[in-house]
Design a protein around this motif. Structure first.
Motif, mmCIF file in Angstrom:
data_model
loop_
_atom_site.group_PDB
_atom_site.id
_atom_site.type_symbol
_atom_site.label_atom_id
_atom_site.label_comp_id
_atom_site.label_asym_id
_atom_site.label_seq_id
_atom_site.Cartn_x
_atom_site.Cartn_y
_atom_site.Cartn_z
ATOM 1 N N ALA A 1 54.329 -17.962 55.278
ATOM 2 C CA ALA A 1 54.182 -18.981 54.236
ATOM 3 C C ALA A 1 55.546 -19.471 53.757
ATOM 4 O O ALA A 1 55.755 -20.675 53.533
ATOM 5 C CB ALA A 1 53.378 -18.414 53.065
ATOM 6 N N ARG A 2 56.479 -18.545 53.606
ATOM 7 C CA ARG A 2 57.822 -18.944 53.169
ATOM 8 C C ARG A 2 58.493 -19.831 54.207
ATOM 9 O O ARG A 2 59.167 -20.811 53.864
ATOM 10 C CB ARG A 2 58.663 -17.693 52.895
ATOM 11 C CG ARG A 2 58.285 -16.999 51.577
ATOM 12 C CD ARG A 2 58.953 -15.655 51.431
ATOM 13 N NE ARG A 2 58.736 -15.106 50.088
ATOM 14 C CZ ARG A 2 58.858 -13.823 49.790
ATOM 15 N NH1 ARG A 2 59.192 -12.945 50.728
ATOM 16 N NH2 ARG A 2 58.652 -13.401 48.554
ATOM 17 N N ARG A 3 58.332 -19.482 55.483
ATOM 18 C CA ARG A 3 58.907 -20.333 56.527
ATOM 19 C C ARG A 3 58.262 -21.707 56.545
ATOM 20 O O ARG A 3 58.925 -22.727 56.751
ATOM 21 C CB ARG A 3 58.739 -19.664 57.902
ATOM 22 C CG ARG A 3 59.666 -18.504 58.154
ATOM 23 C CD ARG A 3 59.717 -18.162 59.638
ATOM 24 N NE ARG A 3 58.396 -17.937 60.186
ATOM 25 C CZ ARG A 3 57.764 -16.775 60.150
ATOM 26 N NH1 ARG A 3 58.342 -15.730 59.578
ATOM 27 N NH2 ARG A 3 56.561 -16.637 60.667
ATOM 28 N N PHE A 4 56.935 -21.724 56.291
ATOM 29 C CA PHE A 4 56.222 -23.000 56.290
ATOM 30 C C PHE A 4 56.727 -23.907 55.173
ATOM 31 O O PHE A 4 56.953 -25.106 55.376
ATOM 32 C CB PHE A 4 54.720 -22.750 56.136
ATOM 33 C CG PHE A 4 53.904 -24.008 56.063
ATOM 34 C CD1 PHE A 4 53.619 -24.735 57.207
ATOM 35 C CD2 PHE A 4 53.412 -24.469 54.848
ATOM 36 C CE1 PHE A 4 52.879 -25.895 57.148
ATOM 37 C CE2 PHE A 4 52.664 -25.624 54.773
ATOM 38 C CZ PHE A 4 52.395 -26.342 55.926
ATOM 39 N N ALA B 1 54.868 -25.821 62.082
ATOM 40 C CA ALA B 1 55.507 -25.408 63.338
ATOM 41 C C ALA B 1 55.507 -26.556 64.331
ATOM 42 O O ALA B 1 54.515 -27.252 64.493
ATOM 43 C CB ALA B 1 54.762 -24.209 63.931
ATOM 44 N N ALA B 2 56.655 -26.767 64.955
ATOM 45 C CA ALA B 2 56.756 -27.805 65.973
ATOM 46 C C ALA B 2 56.481 -27.204 67.337
ATOM 47 O O ALA B 2 56.846 -26.080 67.612
ATOM 48 C CB ALA B 2 58.141 -28.435 65.945
ATOM 49 N N GLY B 3 55.825 -27.967 68.182
ATOM 50 C CA GLY B 3 55.567 -27.504 69.545
ATOM 51 C C GLY B 3 54.259 -26.749 69.657
ATOM 52 O O GLY B 3 53.628 -26.381 68.667
ATOM 53 N N LEU C 1 55.489 -18.017 45.779
ATOM 54 C CA LEU C 1 54.341 -18.608 46.472
ATOM 55 C C LEU C 1 53.157 -18.851 45.545
ATOM 56 O O LEU C 1 52.484 -19.876 45.651
ATOM 57 C CB LEU C 1 53.898 -17.696 47.624
ATOM 58 C CG LEU C 1 54.866 -17.483 48.784
ATOM 59 C CD1 LEU C 1 54.246 -16.536 49.801
ATOM 60 C CD2 LEU C 1 55.234 -18.798 49.451
ATOM 61 N N ALA C 2 52.874 -17.899 44.663
ATOM 62 C CA ALA C 2 51.654 -17.929 43.857
ATOM 63 C C ALA C 2 51.498 -19.259 43.108
ATOM 64 O O ALA C 2 52.359 -19.656 42.325
ATOM 65 C CB ALA C 2 51.667 -16.774 42.859
ATOM 66 N N GLY C 3 50.385 -19.957 43.398
ATOM 67 C CA GLY C 3 50.066 -21.196 42.710
ATOM 68 C C GLY C 3 50.852 -22.404 43.145
ATOM 69 O O GLY C 3 50.631 -23.511 42.623
ATOM 70 N N LYS C 4 51.756 -22.258 44.103
ATOM 71 C CA LYS C 4 52.593 -23.391 44.533
ATOM 72 C C LYS C 4 51.788 -24.330 45.442
ATOM 73 O O LYS C 4 50.918 -23.891 46.195
ATOM 74 C CB LYS C 4 53.822 -22.884 45.292
ATOM 75 C CG LYS C 4 54.755 -22.026 44.453
ATOM 76 C CD LYS C 4 55.411 -22.832 43.352
ATOM 77 C CE LYS C 4 56.528 -22.054 42.660
ATOM 78 N NZ LYS C 4 56.079 -20.850 41.955
ATOM 79 N N PRO C 5 52.070 -25.646 45.372
ATOM 80 C CA PRO C 5 51.373 -26.602 46.245
ATOM 81 C C PRO C 5 51.665 -26.296 47.717
ATOM 82 O O PRO C 5 52.760 -25.890 48.080
ATOM 83 C CB PRO C 5 51.966 -27.952 45.837
ATOM 84 C CG PRO C 5 52.581 -27.723 44.495
ATOM 85 C CD PRO C 5 53.024 -26.301 44.468
ATOM 86 N N TRP D 1 48.365 -27.424 56.641
ATOM 87 C CA TRP D 1 48.851 -26.049 56.732
ATOM 88 C C TRP D 1 48.186 -25.351 57.934
ATOM 89 O O TRP D 1 47.072 -25.702 58.315
ATOM 90 C CB TRP D 1 48.572 -25.277 55.440
ATOM 91 C CG TRP D 1 47.148 -25.239 55.021
ATOM 92 C CD1 TRP D 1 46.154 -24.453 55.526
ATOM 93 C CD2 TRP D 1 46.541 -26.026 53.977
ATOM 94 N NE1 TRP D 1 44.971 -24.692 54.874
ATOM 95 C CE2 TRP D 1 45.173 -25.646 53.917
ATOM 96 C CE3 TRP D 1 47.023 -26.989 53.093
ATOM 97 C CZ2 TRP D 1 44.291 -26.212 53.007
ATOM 98 C CZ3 TRP D 1 46.132 -27.541 52.192
ATOM 99 C CH2 TRP D 1 44.789 -27.156 52.149
ATOM 100 N N PRO D 2 48.860 -24.391 58.547
ATOM 101 C CA PRO D 2 48.293 -23.701 59.706
ATOM 102 C C PRO D 2 47.023 -22.942 59.333
ATOM 103 O O PRO D 2 46.892 -22.432 58.215
ATOM 104 C CB PRO D 2 49.402 -22.717 60.120
ATOM 105 C CG PRO D 2 50.644 -23.223 59.463
ATOM 106 C CD PRO D 2 50.208 -23.920 58.222
ATOM 107 N N GLU D 3 46.093 -22.880 60.254
ATOM 108 C CA GLU D 3 44.856 -22.139 60.013
ATOM 109 C C GLU D 3 45.137 -20.682 59.677
ATOM 110 O O GLU D 3 44.381 -20.040 58.956
ATOM 111 C CB GLU D 3 43.941 -22.225 61.240
ATOM 112 C CG GLU D 3 43.333 -23.607 61.457
ATOM 113 C CD GLU D 3 42.359 -23.625 62.618
ATOM 114 O OE1 GLU D 3 42.096 -22.550 63.201
ATOM 115 O OE2 GLU D 3 41.866 -24.706 62.952
#
Length: 604
Positions: free
Chosen positions: A82-85, A91-93, A24-28, A33-35
């Motif tokens: 974050a990984r799921r995102f 997220a849908a719905g 995750l670190a530094g990745k675009p 993105w969710p609040e």
């Protein structure tokens, strides 16, 4: 003692420092993105941060170690989200609660904007040629008020028309679009949630404009405060809180229940992700329930390890399906997890919240009590089977457990786990030299189904005749009182009990009766029936089997025994007399087991 992980001292104060994992670190971070992930994101760079830092607001080390626990749990939850995102996208719905929250925010935004406009004014002064005179910025001029009132009236008329038509206008749809985008929610163009959102926003605008018009008439209408964003517990975090259930002395769920709940939560997460508990809807629960229905009750390990969505793509028709009661039990466990979170106040922001897992099936009356007692003929066949008639000990039966478990259950009504978890010291002498079985949860890996299950059951005279006390004495000569009475059932007990039960089910099917209504639990039903046939009162046989009953009065009259525990309110002497009345007519019980034991691997 070392400092708690992720706690560092800086400038005399403690802070939480959490390095984001390398993936995750530094990745675009693809927008939107969710609040809820804002704490992890460098908004200017559009990338994940490399480290999360939070002050723990203390200079005391012990306080810091306590406070950091919540931060650690939250950080790990955000890592999973974050990984799921990154894997699945936004997220849908959207849930009904989220729709209501967005509409409420829209109303608050309109009222707050009105407050700002009227507090500063615009400075219209039609007496001047350019319409702008000197304005001190302290409220509205008369011309400001007149023009603003015309605007509000027009907006109100337009909003009422939208409400009458049940059709949002372009400006309202634009508000909805911006709100959804800000929350990082993705909705399909044909998703019915769009219409629900637009109508909710129209309703919110009507409410806000009613408040603004009242203000323009000189009434005081306060702008509601925005609800603070509360980071809802994820399901897995709520599960941990439910399983821990407080400190020492708190009533905790049984380890077997915790294990089942963990399996249920894992399957739910595989299907829907580790959702915040406030976002779990009945639609999620129904989809999970319907997936469980399609899931067989037993699968080969290589298939069972597949994630639920992948598993449901397999051809599972050759495997037996699980019944409605099993599905309901799984739903009830997750319902209990959320019920605990509700008691802790995690749903206070959702006043209309109802438990989404209350979507179980109505079970057919014939299936609600699936177990039946054994008949005399079936017991006769059991005692004529190889374990009793030929002293065989199949490997799956775990030695002497194959012989003694059914007999103890038949003459005490004890559950399979209560028998399996007995320690050497749990069969002992009490008052007046009476031998009894102490069914308790005091030892290592000992658990009870309910609080009323703790009890002392006198050893039936038939068990003494058959040699149970000799078994106990033999173990006591070589093992301490805290050792397992049955060597094959050392902790952890639960998986061993389940394996033994599968063996016994097969053994019953081959030698006694092949019926789903006849299982090891049928011994408990058989004993209860025999107690009634022998004339034992309900109070007595409930005390023997550990069934609750009798209301508050049942707790009266209990005496404290020499070991400090309370009895059931009935003396051992009386219980001994009563239990020895229990017998089984037309059943030839096995002879005392003095023959040489032949260990044999059996196909069954």
């Amino acid at each position: 003692m070392g400092r708690m992980k992720f706690v560092q001292r800086r400038a005399g104060r403690y802070e939480f420092r959490f390095p984001l994992p390398d993936d995750l670190a530094g990745k675009p971070v693809p927008p939107p993105w969710p609040e809820t992930l804002t704490a992890f994101v460098n908004a200017r760079a559009g990338r994940f941060k490399t480290e999360l830092v939070r002050s723990l607001q203390t200079n005391d080390g012990r306080t810091a170690d306590r406070r950091v626990l919540a931060h650690i749990a939250e950080a790990h939850r955000l890592v999973d989200q974050a990984r799921r995102f990154l894997r699945d996208g936004p997220a849908a719905g959207i849930s009904a609660d989220q729709i209501a929250a967005l509409a409420r925010d829209h109303e608050i935004h309109l009222l707050a904007t009105d407050e700002t406009i009227r507090a500063k004014g615009v400075g219209l002064d039609m007496a001047h040629e350019d319409g702008q005179g000197h304005h001190d910025g302290l409220g509205m001029t008369a011309d400001d008020l007149h023009a603003y009132q015309i605007l509000v009236d027009e907006l109100d008329r337009h909003t009422r028309q939208q409400a009458a038509q049940m059709r949002a206008g372009e400006s309202t749809s634009a508000f909805v679009n911006r709100a959804v985008e800000a929350r990082g929610v993705i909705l399909s163009p044909d998703d019915p949630a769009w219409r629900q959102l637009e109508l909710a926003f129209v309703k919110a605008q009507r409410s806000a404009l009613a408040g603004i018009r009242a203000r323009l008439n000189g009434d005081e209408v306060l702008t509601p405060e925005r609800q603070r964003e509360t980071r809802s517990l994820a399901l897995t975090a709520a599960l941990r809180l439910w399983a821990e259930a407080g400190g020492a002395g708190a009533r905790k769920p049984q380890p077997s229940s915790v294990a089942e709940a963990e399996r249920a939560a894992r399957r739910f997460v595989e299907l829907h992700g580790d959702l915040p508990i406030t976002a779990i809807s009945k639609a999620h629960a129904r989809a999970f329930r319907d997936a469980l229905v399609r899931l067989p009750k037993a699968l080969p390990a290589r298939i069972g390890r597949l994630p639920l969505p992948e598993l449901l793509k397999q051809d599972l028709g050759q495997y037996p399906r699980r019944n409605a009661q099993t599905v309901n039990k799984t739903l009830a466990l997750l319902s209990g997890v959320l019920a605990r979170a509700e008691r802790d106040g995690h749903f206070e922001a959702l006043p209309a919240w109802t438990n989404p897992f209350h979507v179980g099936f109505d079970v057919a009356p014939a299936e609600r009590e699936p177990y039946e007692p054994f008949s005399a003929a079936e017991l006769q066949r059991l005692f004529a089977s190889p374990v009793y008639a030929q002293a065989e000990r199949p490997l799956g039966g775990q030695g002497e457990a194959a012989y003694w478990f059914p007999l103890i259950a038949l003459f005490s009504g004890a559950r399979r786990t209560e028998i399996a978890q007995l320690k050497v010291g749990d069969v002992r002498q009490g008052e007046a030299g009476i031998w009894y079985i102490d069914i308790t949860n005091e030892g290592a890996d000992q658990n009870l189904k309910t609080m009323s299950s703790a009890r002392s059951v006198p050893v039936h005279h038939e068990l003494i005749r058959l040699g149970l006390l000799d078994v106990v004495a033999a173990q006591a000569r070589v093992q301490p009182p805290s050792a397992p009475l049955w060597p094959s059932f050392a902790p952890p007990i639960d998986p061993k009990v389940k394996a033994w039960t599968k063996w016994f089910g097969r053994y019953l099917g081959v030698h006694v009766v092949d019926s789903a209504a006849k299982t090891f639990h049928s011994f408990r039903h058989t004993f209860k029936r025999a107690c009634r046939e022998a004339g034992l009162s309900e109070e007595v046989h409930n005390a023997l089997t550990g069934h609750a009953g009798g209301g508050v009065g049942r707790r009266y009259g209990r005496e404290r025994r020499a070991d400090g525990t309370l009895d059931c309110g009935i003396s051992l002497a009386r219980l001994q007399i009563e239990i020895d009345k229990v017998g089984y007519r037309d059943v030839a019980l096995p002879r005392p087991n003095s023959e040489r034991i032949r260990f044999k691997r059996a196909a069954n």
